[in-house]
Structure formats: C-alpha cells, structure tokens
Design a protein around this motif. Structure first.
Motif, PDB file in Angstrom:
ATOM      1  N   ALA A   1       0.668  -1.256  -0.129  1.00 20.44           N
ATOM      2  CA  ALA A   1       0.144  -0.047   0.117  1.00 20.44           C
ATOM      3  C   ALA A   1       0.851   1.226  -0.025  1.00 20.44           C
ATOM      4  CB  ALA A   1      -0.948  -0.122   1.191  1.00 20.44           C
ATOM      5  N   GLN A   2       1.901   1.361   0.927  1.00 21.48           N
ATOM      6  CA  GLN A   2       2.774   2.265   0.694  1.00 21.48           C
ATOM      7  C   GLN A   2       3.575   2.497  -0.621  1.00 21.48           C
ATOM      8  OE1 GLN A   2       1.624   3.663   3.597  1.00 21.48           O
ATOM      9  NE2 GLN A   2       3.815   4.493   3.896  1.00 21.48           N
ATOM     10  N   LEU A   3       3.958   1.450  -1.232  1.00 21.87           N
ATOM     11  CA  LEU A   3       4.563   1.641  -2.351  1.00 21.87           C
ATOM     12  C   LEU A   3       3.672   2.038  -3.448  1.00 21.87           C
ATOM     13  CD1 LEU A   3       6.805  -1.537  -2.499  1.00 21.87           C
ATOM     14  CD2 LEU A   3       7.677   0.627  -2.354  1.00 21.87           C
ATOM     15  N   ASP A   4       2.328   1.877  -3.605  1.00 21.17           N
ATOM     16  CA  ASP A   4       1.426   2.092  -4.369  1.00 21.17           C
ATOM     17  C   ASP A   4       1.157   3.703  -4.383  1.00 21.17           C
ATOM     18  OD1 ASP A   4       0.958  -0.158  -5.650  1.00 21.17           O
ATOM     19  OD2 ASP A   4      -0.870  -0.786  -4.546  1.00 21.17           O
ATOM     20  N   LYS A   5       0.945   4.172  -2.959  1.00 15.48           N
ATOM     21  CA  LYS A   5       0.869   5.275  -2.649  1.00 15.48           C
ATOM     22  C   LYS A   5       2.255   6.430  -3.249  1.00 15.48           C
ATOM     23  CE  LYS A   5       0.964   7.147   1.630  1.00 15.48           C
ATOM     24  NZ  LYS A   5       0.598   7.522   3.124  1.00 15.48           N
ATOM     25  N   VAL A   6       3.240   5.945  -2.946  1.00 12.93           N
ATOM     26  CA  VAL A   6       4.563   6.390  -3.615  1.00 12.93           C
ATOM     27  C   VAL A   6       4.559   6.596  -4.875  1.00 12.93           C
ATOM     28  CG1 VAL A   6       6.795   6.732  -3.670  1.00 12.93           C
ATOM     29  CG2 VAL A   6       5.592   6.535  -1.457  1.00 12.93           C
ATOM     30  N   GLU A   7       4.063   5.336  -5.629  1.00 11.53           N
ATOM     31  CA  GLU A   7       4.004   5.450  -7.128  1.00 11.53           C
ATOM     32  C   GLU A   7       3.165   6.486  -7.704  1.00 11.53           C
ATOM     33  OE1 GLU A   7       3.643   2.000 -10.567  1.00 11.53           O
ATOM     34  OE2 GLU A   7       2.676   1.695  -8.725  1.00 11.53           O
TER      35      GLU A   7
ATOM     36  N   LYS B   1       3.922   9.499 -10.332  1.00 12.41           N
ATOM     37  CA  LYS B   1       3.067   9.849 -11.339  1.00 12.41           C
ATOM     38  C   LYS B   1       2.677  11.181 -11.584  1.00 12.41           C
ATOM     39  CE  LYS B   1       1.905   5.031 -12.471  1.00 12.41           C
ATOM     40  NZ  LYS B   1       0.964   4.151 -12.465  1.00 12.41           N
ATOM     41  N   VAL B   2       2.235  11.520 -10.458  1.00 13.32           N
ATOM     42  CA  VAL B   2       1.635  12.960 -10.472  1.00 13.32           C
ATOM     43  C   VAL B   2       2.775  14.003 -10.684  1.00 13.32           C
ATOM     44  CG1 VAL B   2       0.720  14.754  -9.015  1.00 13.32           C
ATOM     45  CG2 VAL B   2      -0.292  12.712  -8.959  1.00 13.32           C
ATOM     46  N   LEU B   3       3.824  13.932  -9.731  1.00 15.30           N
ATOM     47  CA  LEU B   3       4.918  14.635 -10.063  1.00 15.30           C
ATOM     48  C   LEU B   3       5.618  14.671 -11.503  1.00 15.30           C
ATOM     49  CD1 LEU B   3       6.849  14.329  -6.553  1.00 15.30           C
ATOM     50  CD2 LEU B   3       5.479  16.177  -7.165  1.00 15.30           C
ATOM     51  N   GLU B   4       5.666  13.613 -11.721  1.00 16.26           N
ATOM     52  CA  GLU B   4       6.453  13.367 -13.353  1.00 16.26           C
ATOM     53  C   GLU B   4       5.493  13.637 -14.370  1.00 16.26           C
ATOM     54  OE1 GLU B   4       9.722  12.767 -13.715  1.00 16.26           O
ATOM     55  OE2 GLU B   4      10.004  13.029 -11.607  1.00 16.26           O
ATOM     56  N   GLY B   5       4.222  13.416 -14.390  1.00 14.96           N
ATOM     57  CA  GLY B   5       3.413  13.421 -15.276  1.00 14.96           C
ATOM     58  C   GLY B   5       3.478  12.580 -16.484  1.00 14.96           C
ATOM     59  N   ASP B   6       3.443  12.864 -17.781  1.00 13.17           N
ATOM     60  CA  ASP B   6       3.836  12.098 -18.788  1.00 13.17           C
ATOM     61  C   ASP B   6       5.236  11.591 -19.053  1.00 13.17           C
ATOM     62  OD1 ASP B   6       1.025  11.880 -19.298  1.00 13.17           O
ATOM     63  OD2 ASP B   6       1.236  13.586 -20.713  1.00 13.17           O
ATOM     64  N   MET B   7       6.002  12.095 -18.206  1.00 15.55           N
ATOM     65  CA  MET B   7       7.501  11.761 -18.293  1.00 15.55           C
ATOM     66  C   MET B   7       7.817  10.414 -17.695  1.00 15.55           C
ATOM     67  SD  MET B   7       9.074  15.657 -17.450  1.00 15.55           S
ATOM     68  CE  MET B   7      10.506  15.009 -17.027  1.00 15.55           C
ATOM     69  N   LEU B   8       7.036   9.702 -16.993  1.00 15.86           N
ATOM     70  CA  LEU B   8       7.064   8.787 -16.393  1.00 15.86           C
ATOM     71  C   LEU B   8       7.009   7.430 -17.288  1.00 15.86           C
ATOM     72  CD1 LEU B   8       7.736   7.380 -13.377  1.00 15.86           C
ATOM     73  CD2 LEU B   8       5.344   6.849 -13.427  1.00 15.86           C
ATOM     74  N   LYS B   9       8.443   6.679 -17.634  1.00 17.45           N
ATOM     75  CA  LYS B   9       8.444   5.706 -18.577  1.00 17.45           C
ATOM     76  C   LYS B   9       9.174   4.549 -17.566  1.00 17.45           C
ATOM     77  CE  LYS B   9       9.354   8.863 -22.324  1.00 17.45           C
ATOM     78  NZ  LYS B   9       8.314   9.496 -21.728  1.00 17.45           N
ATOM     79  N   PRO B  10       8.446   3.110 -18.483  1.00 17.20           N
ATOM     80  CA  PRO B  10       8.791   1.966 -17.496  1.00 17.20           C
ATOM     81  C   PRO B  10      10.407   1.794 -17.787  1.00 17.20           C
ATOM     82  CG  PRO B  10       7.557   1.573 -19.334  1.00 17.20           C
ATOM     83  CD  PRO B  10       7.589   3.094 -19.271  1.00 17.20           C
ATOM     84  N   PHE B  11      10.880   1.201 -16.758  1.00 19.84           N
ATOM     85  CA  PHE B  11      12.431   0.713 -16.730  1.00 19.84           C
ATOM     86  C   PHE B  11      12.620  -0.593 -17.720  1.00 19.84           C
ATOM     87  CE2 PHE B  11      12.854   2.579 -12.566  1.00 19.84           C
ATOM     88  CZ  PHE B  11      13.674   3.334 -13.133  1.00 19.84           C
ATOM     89  N   ALA B  12      11.408  -1.313 -18.139  1.00 17.47           N
ATOM     90  CA  ALA B  12      11.458  -2.385 -18.857  1.00 17.47           C
ATOM     91  C   ALA B  12      11.685  -2.094 -20.442  1.00 17.47           C
ATOM     92  CB  ALA B  12      10.127  -3.226 -18.715  1.00 17.47           C
TER      93      ALA B  12
END
Length: 84
Positions: free
Chosen positions: A54-60, A64-75
C-alpha cells in the motif's frame, strides 16, 4: 506467549515494516519457532506485506503526479537486448 495477538500495532514507517518482515523471515527460516508462533509470524508478515504494498502504491501515485507523462517504465531498456 508474546506477540501472538492478531492486533499488532501498525508499523511506523515502510522501513520499519521491512526490517520487521526481514526479522520474521529469519526467525521462520531458522526452524526454531513453535508451530503456533510460526502461524502468528506468518500472519504478521502478511499484514506487513500488505502495508508495504500500500505504501509503495501511494508513493508510485505521487511520483506519477510529479512526473506527469515523463514517467517511463524501466522495462523499455530490455527490449533491445540483442541489438548491441
């Protein structure tokens, strides 16, 4: 019996939960816990895993809010394994 109640207090932080979880795993892997204590340790570990998830989901969500569309998966980095 100590700490065998199902109403254990919630962890104070993600780091505390991870440390307690690691301690529980070590105790269970040692094979020295009686059956009843092993079941209680498993139940507590399950609570800690849910708390950490739950903590990880909250931080994620915050990232996402902070990075907006710039968030890209490491995969995406593994897609061209044989290309180099």
């Amino acid at each position: 019996m100590s700490n065998t109640t199902s109403s254990s207090p919630p962890p104070e932080s993600f780091e505390q939960a991870m440390a307690e979880l690691a301690q529980l795993v070590t105790q269970m892997e040692s094979g020295q816990l009686p059956l009843e204590a092993s079941v209680a340790a498993y139940a507590r570990g399950s609570e800690l895993v849910k708390y950490c998830a739950a903590q990880l989901d909250k931080v994620e969500s915050q990232v996402k809010v902070l990075e907006g569309d710039m968030l890209k998966p490491f995969a995406a980095d593994t897609a061209g394994e044989g290309a180099q």
